[in-house]
Design a protein around this motif. Structure first.
Motif, PDB file in Angstrom:
ATOM      1  N   LEU A  14      -3.168  22.478 -27.865  1.00  0.00           N
ATOM      2  CA  LEU A  14      -2.731  21.771 -29.066  1.00  0.00           C
ATOM      3  C   LEU A  14      -3.312  20.354 -29.109  1.00  0.00           C
ATOM      4  CD1 LEU A  14      -0.920  21.685 -31.594  1.00  0.00           C
ATOM      5  CD2 LEU A  14       0.893  20.831 -30.110  1.00  0.00           C
ATOM      6  N   ALA A  15      -3.312  19.660 -27.975  1.00  0.00           N
ATOM      7  CA  ALA A  15      -3.875  18.310 -27.930  1.00  0.00           C
ATOM      8  C   ALA A  15      -5.379  18.331 -28.192  1.00  0.00           C
ATOM      9  CB  ALA A  15      -3.579  17.661 -26.582  1.00  0.00           C
ATOM     10  N   ILE A  16      -6.067  19.333 -27.660  1.00  0.00           N
ATOM     11  CA  ILE A  16      -7.505  19.454 -27.911  1.00  0.00           C
ATOM     12  C   ILE A  16      -7.761  19.713 -29.390  1.00  0.00           C
ATOM     13  CG2 ILE A  16      -9.510  20.926 -27.485  1.00  0.00           C
ATOM     14  CD1 ILE A  16      -8.542  21.156 -24.578  1.00  0.00           C
ATOM     15  N   ALA A  17      -6.967  20.590 -29.996  1.00  0.00           N
ATOM     16  CA  ALA A  17      -7.134  20.877 -31.422  1.00  0.00           C
ATOM     17  C   ALA A  17      -6.873  19.635 -32.273  1.00  0.00           C
ATOM     18  CB  ALA A  17      -6.198  22.009 -31.837  1.00  0.00           C
ATOM     19  N   LEU A  18      -5.827  18.882 -31.939  1.00  0.00           N
ATOM     20  CA  LEU A  18      -5.542  17.652 -32.681  1.00  0.00           C
ATOM     21  C   LEU A  18      -6.631  16.606 -32.482  1.00  0.00           C
ATOM     22  CD1 LEU A  18      -1.702  17.325 -32.165  1.00  0.00           C
ATOM     23  CD2 LEU A  18      -2.915  17.864 -34.263  1.00  0.00           C
ATOM     24  N   GLY A  19      -7.192  16.535 -31.284  1.00  0.00           N
ATOM     25  CA  GLY A  19      -8.290  15.607 -31.037  1.00  0.00           C
ATOM     26  C   GLY A  19      -9.527  15.966 -31.851  1.00  0.00           C
ATOM     27  N   ILE A  20      -9.830  17.247 -31.935  1.00  0.00           N
ATOM     28  CA  ILE A  20     -10.992  17.676 -32.718  1.00  0.00           C
ATOM     29  C   ILE A  20     -10.773  17.384 -34.202  1.00  0.00           C
ATOM     30  CG2 ILE A  20     -12.260  19.720 -33.501  1.00  0.00           C
ATOM     31  CD1 ILE A  20     -11.907  20.824 -30.641  1.00  0.00           C
ATOM     32  N   VAL A  21      -9.563  17.665 -34.694  1.00  0.00           N
ATOM     33  CA  VAL A  21      -9.270  17.375 -36.099  1.00  0.00           C
ATOM     34  C   VAL A  21      -9.366  15.882 -36.373  1.00  0.00           C
ATOM     35  CG1 VAL A  21      -7.400  17.383 -37.798  1.00  0.00           C
ATOM     36  CG2 VAL A  21      -7.904  19.438 -36.503  1.00  0.00           C
ATOM     37  N   THR A  22      -8.877  15.069 -35.464  1.00  0.00           N
ATOM     38  CA  THR A  22      -8.938  13.618 -35.651  1.00  0.00           C
ATOM     39  C   THR A  22     -10.376  13.125 -35.640  1.00  0.00           C
ATOM     40  OG1 THR A  22      -6.767  13.366 -34.634  1.00  0.00           O
ATOM     41  CG2 THR A  22      -8.152  11.412 -34.750  1.00  0.00           C
ATOM     42  N   LEU A  23     -11.197  13.642 -34.745  1.00  0.00           N
ATOM     43  CA  LEU A  23     -12.592  13.203 -34.695  1.00  0.00           C
ATOM     44  C   LEU A  23     -13.374  13.668 -35.921  1.00  0.00           C
ATOM     45  CD1 LEU A  23     -13.479  13.701 -30.939  1.00  0.00           C
ATOM     46  CD2 LEU A  23     -13.257  11.547 -32.175  1.00  0.00           C
ATOM     47  N   ARG A  24     -13.085  14.863 -36.414  1.00  0.00           N
ATOM     48  CA  ARG A  24     -13.849  15.397 -37.547  1.00  0.00           C
ATOM     49  C   ARG A  24     -13.415  14.819 -38.885  1.00  0.00           C
ATOM     50  NH1 ARG A  24     -17.772  19.536 -37.177  1.00  0.00           N
ATOM     51  NH2 ARG A  24     -17.051  19.912 -39.269  1.00  0.00           N
ATOM     52  N   THR A  25     -12.112  14.665 -39.085  1.00  0.00           N
ATOM     53  CA  THR A  25     -11.622  14.262 -40.400  1.00  0.00           C
ATOM     54  C   THR A  25     -10.938  12.904 -40.426  1.00  0.00           C
ATOM     55  OG1 THR A  25      -9.474  15.322 -40.083  1.00  0.00           O
ATOM     56  CG2 THR A  25     -11.250  16.672 -41.005  1.00  0.00           C
ATOM     57  N   GLY A  26     -10.520  12.397 -39.272  1.00  0.00           N
ATOM     58  CA  GLY A  26      -9.775  11.143 -39.238  1.00  0.00           C
ATOM     59  C   GLY A  26      -8.286  11.322 -39.472  1.00  0.00           C
ATOM     60  N   TRP A  27      -7.830  12.585 -39.569  1.00  0.00           N
ATOM     61  CA  TRP A  27      -6.413  12.854 -39.806  1.00  0.00           C
ATOM     62  C   TRP A  27      -5.623  12.659 -38.522  1.00  0.00           C
ATOM     63  CZ3 TRP A  27      -2.727  16.393 -38.118  1.00  0.00           C
ATOM     64  CH2 TRP A  27      -1.560  16.450 -38.890  1.00  0.00           C
ATOM     65  N   ILE A  28      -4.479  12.000 -38.641  1.00  0.00           N
ATOM     66  CA  ILE A  28      -3.597  11.747 -37.499  1.00  0.00           C
ATOM     67  C   ILE A  28      -2.221  12.293 -37.855  1.00  0.00           C
ATOM     68  CG2 ILE A  28      -2.562   9.933 -36.104  1.00  0.00           C
ATOM     69  CD1 ILE A  28      -5.151   8.887 -35.829  1.00  0.00           C
ATOM     70  N   LEU A  29      -1.469  12.721 -36.856  1.00  0.00           N
ATOM     71  CA  LEU A  29      -0.117  13.198 -37.108  1.00  0.00           C
ATOM     72  C   LEU A  29       0.686  12.119 -37.836  1.00  0.00           C
ATOM     73  CD1 LEU A  29       0.800  14.916 -33.733  1.00  0.00           C
ATOM     74  CD2 LEU A  29       0.525  16.010 -35.937  1.00  0.00           C
ATOM     75  N   PRO A  30       1.545  12.506 -38.770  1.00  0.00           N
ATOM     76  CA  PRO A  30       2.302  11.507 -39.526  1.00  0.00           C
ATOM     77  C   PRO A  30       3.171  10.598 -38.665  1.00  0.00           C
ATOM     78  CG  PRO A  30       2.419  13.621 -40.619  1.00  0.00           C
ATOM     79  CD  PRO A  30       1.728  13.848 -39.312  1.00  0.00           C
ATOM     80  N   THR A  31       3.626  11.066 -37.518  1.00  0.00           N
ATOM     81  CA  THR A  31       4.468  10.230 -36.667  1.00  0.00           C
ATOM     82  C   THR A  31       3.678   9.110 -35.994  1.00  0.00           C
ATOM     83  OG1 THR A  31       4.143  11.798 -34.863  1.00  0.00           O
ATOM     84  CG2 THR A  31       6.118  12.061 -36.204  1.00  0.00           C
ATOM     85  N   ALA A  32       2.383   9.283 -35.817  1.00  0.00           N
ATOM     86  CA  ALA A  32       1.559   8.263 -35.165  1.00  0.00           C
ATOM     87  C   ALA A  32       0.667   7.512 -36.142  1.00  0.00           C
ATOM     88  CB  ALA A  32       0.690   8.916 -34.098  1.00  0.00           C
ATOM     89  N   ARG A  33       0.690   7.903 -37.387  1.00  0.00           N
ATOM     90  CA  ARG A  33      -0.247   7.360 -38.373  1.00  0.00           C
ATOM     91  C   ARG A  33      -0.114   5.863 -38.555  1.00  0.00           C
ATOM     92  NH1 ARG A  33       0.036  11.089 -43.191  1.00  0.00           N
ATOM     93  NH2 ARG A  33      -0.938  12.500 -41.711  1.00  0.00           N
ATOM     94  N   ARG A  34       1.088   5.346 -38.518  1.00  0.00           N
ATOM     95  CA  ARG A  34       1.272   3.928 -38.779  1.00  0.00           C
ATOM     96  C   ARG A  34       0.881   3.065 -37.583  1.00  0.00           C
ATOM     97  NH1 ARG A  34       7.568   2.230 -39.346  1.00  0.00           N
ATOM     98  NH2 ARG A  34       7.779   2.771 -37.192  1.00  0.00           N
ATOM     99  N   HIS A  35       0.819   3.641 -36.386  1.00  0.00           N
ATOM    100  CA  HIS A  35       0.501   2.879 -35.184  1.00  0.00           C
ATOM    101  C   HIS A  35      -0.986   2.881 -34.846  1.00  0.00           C
ATOM    102  CE1 HIS A  35       4.767   2.587 -34.450  1.00  0.00           C
ATOM    103  NE2 HIS A  35       4.877   3.900 -34.557  1.00  0.00           N
ATOM    104  N   VAL A  36      -1.696   3.923 -35.206  1.00  0.00           N
ATOM    105  CA  VAL A  36      -3.095   4.080 -34.799  1.00  0.00           C
ATOM    106  C   VAL A  36      -3.998   3.267 -35.719  1.00  0.00           C
ATOM    107  CG1 VAL A  36      -4.986   5.718 -34.537  1.00  0.00           C
ATOM    108  CG2 VAL A  36      -2.706   6.321 -33.770  1.00  0.00           C
ATOM    109  N   ILE A  37      -4.813   2.423 -35.108  1.00  0.00           N
ATOM    110  CA  ILE A  37      -5.742   1.582 -35.858  1.00  0.00           C
ATOM    111  C   ILE A  37      -7.144   2.182 -35.833  1.00  0.00           C
ATOM    112  CG2 ILE A  37      -6.788  -0.703 -35.950  1.00  0.00           C
ATOM    113  CD1 ILE A  37      -4.155  -1.726 -34.685  1.00  0.00           C
TER     114      ILE A  37
END
Length: 107
Positions: A14-37
């Motif tokens: 799951l973490a690998i899948a989320l990392g790939i999605v973040t690198l490809r699209t810039g999408w972050i989970l809504p719970t971390a979205r406000r903290h990640v710069i």
């Protein structure tokens, strides 16, 4: 004990899948979205953290060739701490377009 390692493998995937999605699209989970710069650092950190969990479980189930326990321990910890460091840096580094970076001379 095997279900604990299996759960770690699923969380690693799951973490690998989320990392790939973040690198490809810039999408972050809504719970971390406000903290990640910096999403790229966050995605790379998620990849390393997930790889650590997945590799440890693959070694446990003997899906990979056996290596010494020192390599598994120190290698897994290196991946894990590097990933956690990148995730922390993605939240603590200043934004790239801050006024300090735009005009470093202060004039």
């Amino acid at each position: 004990m095997a279900w604990v390692v299996g759960t770690g493998a699923l969380l690693g995937l799951l973490a690998i899948a989320l990392g790939i999605v973040t690198l490809r699209t810039g999408w972050i989970l809504p719970t971390a979205r406000r903290h990640v710069i910096r999403p790229q650092l966050h995605g790379l950190g998620a990849l390393l953290t997930g790889a650590s969990a997945l590799l440890q479980s693959l070694f446990y189930f003997r899906a990979l060739p056996s290596v010494s326990w020192e390599v598994r321990f120190f290698g897994g910890n290196a991946f894990l701490f590097a990933g956690l460091l990148l995730i922390a840096l993605s939240q603590m580094l200043p934004p790239r377009r801050s006024p300090v970076h735009a005009d470093p001379s202060g004039v």
